[in-house]
Design a protein around this motif. Structure first.
Motif, PDB file in Angstrom:
ATOM      1  N   GLY A   1      11.033   1.948  -8.649  1.00 23.11           N
ATOM      2  CA  GLY A   1      11.611   2.614  -9.798  1.00 23.11           C
ATOM      3  C   GLY A   1      10.618   3.539 -10.483  1.00 23.11           C
ATOM      4  N   GLY A   2      11.144   4.531 -11.166  1.00 22.63           N
ATOM      5  CA  GLY A   2      10.279   5.417 -11.924  1.00 22.63           C
ATOM      6  C   GLY A   2       9.528   4.679 -13.028  1.00 22.63           C
ATOM      7  N   ASN A   3       9.984   3.470 -13.347  1.00 22.78           N
ATOM      8  CA  ASN A   3       9.328   2.639 -14.355  1.00 22.78           C
ATOM      9  C   ASN A   3       8.152   1.847 -13.790  1.00 22.78           C
ATOM     10  OD1 ASN A   3      10.742   0.905 -12.718  1.00 22.78           O
ATOM     11  ND2 ASN A   3      11.988  -0.005 -14.330  1.00 22.78           N
ATOM     12  N   GLY A   4       7.843   2.054 -12.510  1.00 18.11           N
ATOM     13  CA  GLY A   4       6.712   1.367 -11.902  1.00 18.11           C
ATOM     14  C   GLY A   4       7.029  -0.013 -11.367  1.00 18.11           C
ATOM     15  N   VAL A   5       8.313  -0.347 -11.248  1.00 14.64           N
ATOM     16  CA  VAL A   5       8.721  -1.655 -10.746  1.00 14.64           C
ATOM     17  C   VAL A   5       9.164  -1.534  -9.287  1.00 14.64           C
ATOM     18  CG1 VAL A   5      10.329  -3.585 -10.998  1.00 14.64           C
ATOM     19  CG2 VAL A   5       9.410  -2.460 -13.035  1.00 14.64           C
ATOM     20  N   HIS A   6       8.605  -2.400  -8.461  1.00 16.33           N
ATOM     21  CA  HIS A   6       9.032  -2.492  -7.062  1.00 16.33           C
ATOM     22  C   HIS A   6      10.152  -3.516  -6.997  1.00 16.33           C
ATOM     23  CE1 HIS A   6       8.375  -4.550  -2.981  1.00 16.33           C
ATOM     24  NE2 HIS A   6       8.952  -3.392  -2.711  1.00 16.33           N
ATOM     25  N   TYR A   7      11.342  -3.067  -6.606  1.00 14.57           N
ATOM     26  CA  TYR A   7      12.525  -3.917  -6.620  1.00 14.57           C
ATOM     27  C   TYR A   7      12.776  -4.620  -5.286  1.00 14.57           C
ATOM     28  CZ  TYR A   7      13.618  -1.934 -11.158  1.00 14.57           C
ATOM     29  OH  TYR A   7      13.557  -1.570 -12.490  1.00 14.57           O
ATOM     30  N   GLY A   8      11.769  -4.644  -4.422  1.00 16.51           N
ATOM     31  CA  GLY A   8      11.933  -5.289  -3.126  1.00 16.51           C
ATOM     32  C   GLY A   8      12.400  -4.310  -2.074  1.00 16.51           C
TER      33      GLY A   8
ATOM     34  N   ALA B   1       0.832  -1.203   0.000  1.00 16.63           N
ATOM     35  CA  ALA B   1       0.000   0.000   0.000  1.00 16.63           C
ATOM     36  C   ALA B   1       0.869   1.257   0.000  1.00 16.63           C
ATOM     37  CB  ALA B   1      -0.935  -0.003   1.208  1.00 16.63           C
ATOM     38  N   GLY B   2       1.989   1.215   0.747  1.00 12.98           N
ATOM     39  CA  GLY B   2       2.907   2.355   0.749  1.00 12.98           C
ATOM     40  C   GLY B   2       3.520   2.588  -0.620  1.00 12.98           C
ATOM     41  N   VAL B   3       3.845   1.511  -1.326  1.00 14.23           N
ATOM     42  CA  VAL B   3       4.393   1.626  -2.678  1.00 14.23           C
ATOM     43  C   VAL B   3       3.344   2.256  -3.607  1.00 14.23           C
ATOM     44  CG1 VAL B   3       5.139   0.304  -4.706  1.00 14.23           C
ATOM     45  CG2 VAL B   3       6.042  -0.269  -2.443  1.00 14.23           C
ATOM     46  N   ILE B   4       2.107   1.800  -3.491  1.00 15.14           N
ATOM     47  CA  ILE B   4       1.037   2.374  -4.315  1.00 15.14           C
ATOM     48  C   ILE B   4       0.855   3.852  -3.994  1.00 15.14           C
ATOM     49  CG2 ILE B   4      -1.448   2.307  -4.791  1.00 15.14           C
ATOM     50  CD1 ILE B   4      -1.331  -0.729  -4.287  1.00 15.14           C
ATOM     51  N   GLY B   5       0.886   4.182  -2.701  1.00  9.95           N
ATOM     52  CA  GLY B   5       0.739   5.580  -2.304  1.00  9.95           C
ATOM     53  C   GLY B   5       1.853   6.444  -2.856  1.00  9.95           C
ATOM     54  N   ALA B   6       3.072   5.918  -2.834  1.00 12.12           N
ATOM     55  CA  ALA B   6       4.209   6.669  -3.374  1.00 12.12           C
ATOM     56  C   ALA B   6       4.059   6.883  -4.872  1.00 12.12           C
ATOM     57  CB  ALA B   6       5.508   5.925  -3.080  1.00 12.12           C
ATOM     58  N   ARG B   7       3.569   5.863  -5.565  1.00 10.26           N
ATOM     59  CA  ARG B   7       3.368   5.971  -7.017  1.00 10.26           C
ATOM     60  C   ARG B   7       2.299   7.006  -7.342  1.00 10.26           C
ATOM     61  NH1 ARG B   7       6.283   5.161 -11.581  1.00 10.26           N
ATOM     62  NH2 ARG B   7       4.967   4.575 -13.350  1.00 10.26           N
ATOM     63  N   ALA B   8       1.285   7.098  -6.481  1.00  7.48           N
ATOM     64  CA  ALA B   8       0.231   8.089  -6.695  1.00  7.48           C
ATOM     65  C   ALA B   8       0.746   9.510  -6.520  1.00  7.48           C
ATOM     66  CB  ALA B   8      -0.935   7.831  -5.736  1.00  7.48           C
ATOM     67  N   LEU B   9       1.855   9.653  -5.780  1.00 10.97           N
ATOM     68  CA  LEU B   9       2.405  10.976  -5.503  1.00 10.97           C
ATOM     69  C   LEU B   9       3.483  11.407  -6.488  1.00 10.97           C
ATOM     70  CD1 LEU B   9       2.678  10.682  -1.622  1.00 10.97           C
ATOM     71  CD2 LEU B   9       1.210  12.271  -2.864  1.00 10.97           C
ATOM     72  N   SER B  10       4.251  10.454  -7.029  1.00 11.03           N
ATOM     73  CA  SER B  10       5.340  10.815  -7.936  1.00 11.03           C
ATOM     74  C   SER B  10       5.720   9.621  -8.797  1.00 11.03           C
ATOM     75  CB  SER B  10       6.566  11.300  -7.150  1.00 11.03           C
ATOM     76  OG  SER B  10       7.056  10.271  -6.307  1.00 11.03           O
ATOM     77  N   SER B  11       6.396   9.878  -9.887  1.00 12.80           N
ATOM     78  CA  SER B  11       6.809   8.816 -10.816  1.00 12.80           C
ATOM     79  C   SER B  11       8.321   8.816 -10.985  1.00 12.80           C
ATOM     80  CB  SER B  11       6.119   9.009 -12.166  1.00 12.80           C
ATOM     81  OG  SER B  11       4.723   8.908 -12.049  1.00 12.80           O
ATOM     82  N   THR B  12       9.025   8.930  -9.875  1.00 14.17           N
ATOM     83  CA  THR B  12      10.485   8.953  -9.904  1.00 14.17           C
ATOM     84  C   THR B  12      11.025   7.751  -9.131  1.00 14.17           C
ATOM     85  OG1 THR B  12      10.491  10.348  -7.930  1.00 14.17           O
ATOM     86  CG2 THR B  12      10.587  11.473 -10.062  1.00 14.17           C
ATOM     87  N   ASN B  13      12.346   7.543  -9.223  1.00 14.97           N
ATOM     88  CA  ASN B  13      12.984   6.499  -8.422  1.00 14.97           C
ATOM     89  C   ASN B  13      12.894   6.907  -6.953  1.00 14.97           C
ATOM     90  OD1 ASN B  13      13.788   5.128 -10.775  1.00 14.97           O
ATOM     91  ND2 ASN B  13      15.694   6.279 -10.889  1.00 14.97           N
ATOM     92  N   THR B  14      12.261   6.069  -6.170  1.00 14.70           N
ATOM     93  CA  THR B  14      11.869   6.479  -4.819  1.00 14.70           C
ATOM     94  C   THR B  14      12.225   5.433  -3.775  1.00 14.70           C
ATOM     95  OG1 THR B  14       9.963   7.651  -5.782  1.00 14.70           O
ATOM     96  CG2 THR B  14       9.902   7.218  -3.425  1.00 14.70           C
ATOM     97  N   LEU B  15      12.729   5.899  -2.639  1.00 11.73           N
ATOM     98  CA  LEU B  15      12.820   5.058  -1.454  1.00 11.73           C
ATOM     99  C   LEU B  15      11.588   5.340  -0.599  1.00 11.73           C
ATOM    100  CD1 LEU B  15      16.449   4.990   0.040  1.00 11.73           C
ATOM    101  CD2 LEU B  15      15.247   3.193  -1.224  1.00 11.73           C
ATOM    102  N   ILE B  16      10.899   4.281  -0.221  1.00  8.35           N
ATOM    103  CA  ILE B  16       9.715   4.405   0.621  1.00  8.35           C
ATOM    104  C   ILE B  16      10.068   3.819   1.979  1.00  8.35           C
ATOM    105  CG2 ILE B  16       7.287   3.764   0.879  1.00  8.35           C
ATOM    106  CD1 ILE B  16       7.765   3.168  -2.366  1.00  8.35           C
ATOM    107  N   ILE B  17      10.058   4.661   2.992  1.00  9.89           N
ATOM    108  CA  ILE B  17      10.468   4.235   4.327  1.00  9.89           C
ATOM    109  C   ILE B  17       9.291   4.389   5.282  1.00  9.89           C
ATOM    110  CG2 ILE B  17      12.066   4.637   6.229  1.00  9.89           C
ATOM    111  CD1 ILE B  17      13.972   5.913   4.144  1.00  9.89           C
ATOM    112  N   ASN B  18       8.907   3.276   5.891  1.00  7.28           N
ATOM    113  CA  ASN B  18       7.880   3.324   6.928  1.00  7.28           C
ATOM    114  C   ASN B  18       8.566   3.075   8.258  1.00  7.28           C
ATOM    115  OD1 ASN B  18       5.659   2.773   8.703  1.00  7.28           O
ATOM    116  ND2 ASN B  18       4.394   2.457   6.892  1.00  7.28           N
ATOM    117  N   ALA B  19       8.639   4.109   9.062  1.00  8.61           N
ATOM    118  CA  ALA B  19       9.392   4.055  10.321  1.00  8.61           C
ATOM    119  C   ALA B  19       8.437   3.865  11.488  1.00  8.61           C
ATOM    120  CB  ALA B  19      10.214   5.331  10.492  1.00  8.61           C
ATOM    121  N   GLY B  20       7.947   2.632  11.635  1.00 10.77           N
ATOM    122  CA  GLY B  20       7.018   2.327  12.708  1.00 10.77           C
ATOM    123  C   GLY B  20       7.600   1.309  13.666  1.00 10.77           C
ATOM    124  N   THR B  21       6.779   0.331  14.086  1.00 12.15           N
ATOM    125  CA  THR B  21       7.258  -0.741  14.954  1.00 12.15           C
ATOM    126  C   THR B  21       8.466  -1.419  14.321  1.00 12.15           C
ATOM    127  OG1 THR B  21       4.999  -1.093  15.721  1.00 12.15           O
ATOM    128  CG2 THR B  21       6.601  -2.832  16.188  1.00 12.15           C
TER     129      THR B  21
END
Length: 273
Positions: free
Chosen positions: A149-156, A121-141
């Protein structure tokens, strides 16, 4: 106009928000969530408090047209969630999982069904916000770091103990170390700790930053250099301040954003109605 209700059941808290069909998913205005809130998972286990939550939500907002949710807290939490609104029996419930398809995105995870629903869901949210190479960090528990990737691929990505878990493990598994205390005025540390508390908080921060830096180096080696960092979760602001201390990352757009998982749920829900 339609109204949608989304729930994110995490390891520690249940978060919820309602959005209207006239709103823009990419809007970063803090007033985006007309109705929102959160409670601890411990509270959510109480039948009495679930009744209070149901009563509060149903009296605060109109009946939604659909509900979207994701959960990493187990089947019992899902059952408790779906029992919240007996008065709205005809509601359309949609559950997002790690292998839920989303147009414009795909993951390279070996078994997408094992990918955490909140991470996806975080990856989808990031894609909805921008189309660039992105690090998505969820700093919770836990702290999760994912490369999109800006190409829409989640590389793990990676999963490591969150800041609080790191600090608590030092206290609970050693004989003489106390529980580190991080005050609201604690500044990002650019040097070694000069007392035990500072050594513990600084060491845990350094471990988190080491993972983030390593992720950025790896993304560059994969020819997907990081162009933006999104941060969500209770420790997002702490890590955002730490990132500013590193020249390799300080020049990037680094933005703590509340409700990235909820935003991804919203985007996914719209594709599946």
């Amino acid at each position: 106009m339609s109204l949608y209700l989304v729930f994110d059941i995490g390891n520690t808290r249940l978060k919820w928000a309602a959005v209207e069909s006239t709103q823009n998913i990419a809007d970063r205005n803090k007033k985006l969530w007309a109705y929102s809130g959160s409670i601890s998972n411990q509270s959510f286990q109480s039948p009495e408090l679930r009744v209070e939550l149901s009563d509060y939500i149903s009296k605060t907002m109109p009946k939604p047209d659909a509900i979207g949710f994701c959960c990493v807290a187990g089947d019992t939490a899902i059952q408790n969630l779906r029992s919240l609104f007996p008065q709205w029996q005809d509601l359309n419930w949609k559950q997002l999982t790690g292998d839920s398809p989303y147009e414009g995105l795909r993951t390279l995870y070996e078994d997408p069904s094992q990918l955490g629903a909140d991470r996806w869901a975080g990856v989808i949210g990031a894609r909805a916000l921008s189309s660039t190479n992105t690090l998505i960090i969820n700093a919770g528990t836990a702290t999760t770091i994912d490369l999109l990737g800006g190409n829409g691929v989640h590389y793990g990505g990676w999963i490591l103990p969150g800041l609080n878990l790191m600090q608590e493990s030092l206290s609970s598994n050693t004989a003489q170390l106390p529980l580190a205390v991080r005050s609201s005025t604690t500044a990002a540390q650019a040097s070694f700790g000069m007392n035990t508390n500072g050594a513990m908080t600084g060491g845990c921060d350094a471990a988190q930053m080491g993972a983030i830096l390593r992720a950025a180096y790896l993304a560059k080696a994969m020819n997907h250099p990081v162009e933006r960092i999104w941060l969500d979760g209770g420790n997002a602001k702490i890590l955002a301040n730490e990132i500013k201390q590193f020249p390799e990352l300080a020049a990037l757009p680094v933005e703590p954003i509340e409700g990235l998982v909820l935003r991804g749920l919203w985007a996914w829900l719209l594709q599946n109605l």
